[in-house]
Design a protein around this motif. Structure first.
Motif, PDB file in Angstrom:
ATOM      1  N   ASN A  45       0.853  -1.188   0.000  1.00 63.14           N
ATOM      2  CA  ASN A  45       0.000   0.000   0.000  1.00 63.14           C
ATOM      3  C   ASN A  45       0.893   1.244   0.000  1.00 63.14           C
ATOM      4  O   ASN A  45       1.582   1.511   0.985  1.00 63.14           O
ATOM      5  CB  ASN A  45      -0.887  -0.056   1.259  1.00 63.14           C
ATOM      6  N   GLN A  61      -2.572   7.254  -4.512  1.00 63.88           N
ATOM      7  CA  GLN A  61      -2.343   6.064  -3.692  1.00 63.88           C
ATOM      8  C   GLN A  61      -2.421   4.840  -4.586  1.00 63.88           C
ATOM      9  O   GLN A  61      -3.294   4.751  -5.465  1.00 63.88           O
ATOM     10  CB  GLN A  61      -3.410   5.988  -2.592  1.00 63.88           C
ATOM     11  N   THR A  63      -2.369   0.586  -4.381  1.00 66.02           N
ATOM     12  CA  THR A  63      -2.427  -0.605  -3.526  1.00 66.02           C
ATOM     13  C   THR A  63      -2.418  -1.846  -4.406  1.00 66.02           C
ATOM     14  O   THR A  63      -3.194  -1.931  -5.361  1.00 66.02           O
ATOM     15  CB  THR A  63      -3.719  -0.587  -2.673  1.00 66.02           C
ATOM     16  N   PHE A  64      -1.545  -2.790  -4.112  1.00 67.36           N
ATOM     17  CA  PHE A  64      -1.509  -4.061  -4.841  1.00 67.36           C
ATOM     18  C   PHE A  64      -2.315  -5.082  -4.057  1.00 67.36           C
ATOM     19  O   PHE A  64      -2.110  -5.258  -2.845  1.00 67.36           O
ATOM     20  CB  PHE A  64      -0.069  -4.540  -5.018  1.00 67.36           C
ATOM     21  N   ILE A  65      -3.257  -5.724  -4.734  1.00 69.19           N
ATOM     22  CA  ILE A  65      -4.159  -6.671  -4.075  1.00 69.19           C
ATOM     23  C   ILE A  65      -4.095  -8.013  -4.785  1.00 69.19           C
ATOM     24  O   ILE A  65      -4.543  -8.149  -5.926  1.00 69.19           O
ATOM     25  CB  ILE A  65      -5.608  -6.143  -4.064  1.00 69.19           C
ATOM     26  N   ARG A  75      -4.125  -7.436  -8.733  1.00 74.42           N
ATOM     27  CA  ARG A  75      -4.667  -6.158  -9.166  1.00 74.42           C
ATOM     28  C   ARG A  75      -3.909  -4.998  -8.545  1.00 74.42           C
ATOM     29  O   ARG A  75      -3.445  -5.099  -7.402  1.00 74.42           O
ATOM     30  CB  ARG A  75      -6.132  -6.011  -8.714  1.00 74.42           C
ATOM     31  N   GLN A  77      -4.717  -1.087  -7.460  1.00 70.65           N
ATOM     32  CA  GLN A  77      -5.852  -0.184  -7.268  1.00 70.65           C
ATOM     33  C   GLN A  77      -5.350   1.229  -7.019  1.00 70.65           C
ATOM     34  O   GLN A  77      -4.510   1.468  -6.157  1.00 70.65           O
ATOM     35  CB  GLN A  77      -6.692  -0.664  -6.095  1.00 70.65           C
ATOM     36  N   GLU A  79      -6.137   5.214  -6.082  1.00 65.46           N
ATOM     37  CA  GLU A  79      -7.074   5.986  -5.250  1.00 65.46           C
ATOM     38  C   GLU A  79      -6.534   7.413  -5.116  1.00 65.46           C
ATOM     39  O   GLU A  79      -5.324   7.629  -5.101  1.00 65.46           O
ATOM     40  CB  GLU A  79      -7.149   5.296  -3.872  1.00 65.46           C
TER      41      GLU A  79
ATOM     42  N   GLU B  42       0.412 -10.630   2.640  1.00 63.12           N
ATOM     43  CA  GLU B  42      -0.146  -9.278   2.664  1.00 63.12           C
ATOM     44  C   GLU B  42      -1.087  -9.216   3.861  1.00 63.12           C
ATOM     45  O   GLU B  42      -2.219  -9.673   3.807  1.00 63.12           O
ATOM     46  CB  GLU B  42      -0.920  -9.000   1.372  1.00 63.12           C
ATOM     47  N   ASN B  45      -5.161  -8.615   3.897  1.00 57.16           N
ATOM     48  CA  ASN B  45      -5.855  -9.183   2.729  1.00 57.16           C
ATOM     49  C   ASN B  45      -6.302 -10.609   3.068  1.00 57.16           C
ATOM     50  O   ASN B  45      -5.472 -11.495   3.217  1.00 57.16           O
ATOM     51  CB  ASN B  45      -4.868  -9.175   1.557  1.00 57.16           C
ATOM     52  N   GLN B  61     -13.610 -12.176  -0.498  1.00 55.55           N
ATOM     53  CA  GLN B  61     -12.293 -11.622  -0.158  1.00 55.55           C
ATOM     54  C   GLN B  61     -12.492 -10.280   0.525  1.00 55.55           C
ATOM     55  O   GLN B  61     -13.337  -9.475   0.108  1.00 55.55           O
ATOM     56  CB  GLN B  61     -11.465 -11.454  -1.440  1.00 55.55           C
ATOM     57  N   THR B  63     -10.281  -6.957   2.007  1.00 60.07           N
ATOM     58  CA  THR B  63      -8.984  -6.285   2.083  1.00 60.07           C
ATOM     59  C   THR B  63      -9.152  -4.975   2.840  1.00 60.07           C
ATOM     60  O   THR B  63     -10.062  -4.197   2.522  1.00 60.07           O
ATOM     61  CB  THR B  63      -8.450  -5.991   0.664  1.00 60.07           C
ATOM     62  N   ILE B  65      -7.733  -1.337   3.614  1.00 57.71           N
ATOM     63  CA  ILE B  65      -6.842  -0.399   2.940  1.00 57.71           C
ATOM     64  C   ILE B  65      -6.808   0.909   3.716  1.00 57.71           C
ATOM     65  O   ILE B  65      -7.796   1.646   3.765  1.00 57.71           O
ATOM     66  CB  ILE B  65      -7.304  -0.139   1.487  1.00 57.71           C
TER      67      ILE B  65
END
Lengths: 144, 144
Positions: A45, A61, A63-65, A75, A77, A79, B42, B45, B61, B63, B65
Motif C-alpha cells: 500500500n 495512492q 495498492t496491490f491486491i 490487481r 488499485q 485511489e 499481505e 488481505n 475476499q 482487504t 486499505i
C-alpha cells in the motif's frame, strides 16, 4: 514514494478539490500522519507524490491486491489522484497514471482498477481517454 | 478465514458463475495456491469461507486499505462474493456481507466498498437492499 514530511502537502492536495473541500480537514493532521505510518506497515500500500521545483504538486495512492479471482490475477488499485490546481489540465494526471501502470506491471499485476465518483464527469472523460473501461458500479457504505 | 486446503473449493465457487465460467480455470490450480500464499503475506488481505455440513459453500475476499483521504478513513474492500448454486437466494449473501461489515468495524474501517459488474443486475438490487450506495463508476484496464 512519499516520505512522512510530505503528508501535510498531500492533505492540502486532497482538500483542494470540489468533493474533498468538505470532507478533509487539515485540523486532523495527527490522524493523517497515523494513517501514513499504518500504510508503511501494510507492505503493498503506497503513497506516491510528484515533485516539481522542490514542492509536492501531485499525489496518488497505489495498492496491490492479490486475489484468487480471474485466474489469480494480481490487481493494482489507484485511489485519490490529485494534481495541484495551478498545474491541472497540463498532462500531469496522465503522467501519474502512466507511473501507476508501470509500477503495477513491475509488481506483477494484470489489471489496474479505480473508482471515481459519478459526479466527476471530467474524470470520466480522462479515464476513458486512457483506455479504462467503466465496466463496474462502485458501491460504498459508511460504517457507523 | 480460509485455509490452504479450501483453495480448490473456492475456485469451484468462482467458476460456477455467469461471468466466472469463462474466466476461471481449475487447470491453473498452482497459480491459485500461489495467490493464496501471497495473500497470507499481505497482512490486511483475507479470504473468508462459509462452511456448511463440512463443505465450503460460500466465500469472499476482504482487504483493509489504509489511506489519507476522507480524513484518513480506513476502508474495507469486498471482492468476489460467491455462494454455492444450490444455496443461492436463501440469505447467505446477506450473512456474508454482515460478516464483512463486522470484520471491517473490528479492523477500524469507517467505510466498506466494492464494485460489481454493470451486467449483474441481481447484485445491484442485493447491494441496494443492504444500504450500499452506487455512488461511483468502477474503471478497469488490463495490463498487457
Amino acid at each position: 514514494m512519499a516520505v512522512r514530511t510530505d503528508v501535510p502537502a498531500v492533505v492540502a492536495l486532497l482538500s483542494d478539490d470540489t468533493l474533498g473541500a468538505t470532507r478533509e480537514g487539515a485540523d486532523a493532521l495527527e490522524s493523517y500522519f497515523a494513517a501514513f505510518d499504518a500504510m508503511q506497515a501494510e507492505g503493498a500500500n503506497h503513497l506516491i507524490v510528484g515533485v516539481g521545483d522542490g514542492a509536492v504538486v501531485a499525489s496518488y495512492q497505489l495498492t496491490f491486491i492479490t486475489g484468487l479471482s480471474l485466474k489469480a490475477t494480481r490487481r493494482a488499485q489507484v485511489e485519490s489522484v490529485r494534481v495541484a490546481a495551478p498545474l491541472r489540465n497540463a498532462g500531469i494526471g496522465a503522467l501519474l497514471m502512466a507511473d501507476a501502470e508501470a509500477r503495477a506491471r513491475e509488481a506483477g499485476c494484470g489489471l489496474i482498477q479505480l473508482t471515481t465518483n459519478r459526479a466527476r464527469s471530467d474524470a470520466h472523460r480522462f479515464y476513458d481517454r486512457l483506455g479504462y473501461e467503466p465496466s463496474h458500479l462502485g458501491y460504498k457504505k459508511a460504517l457507523g
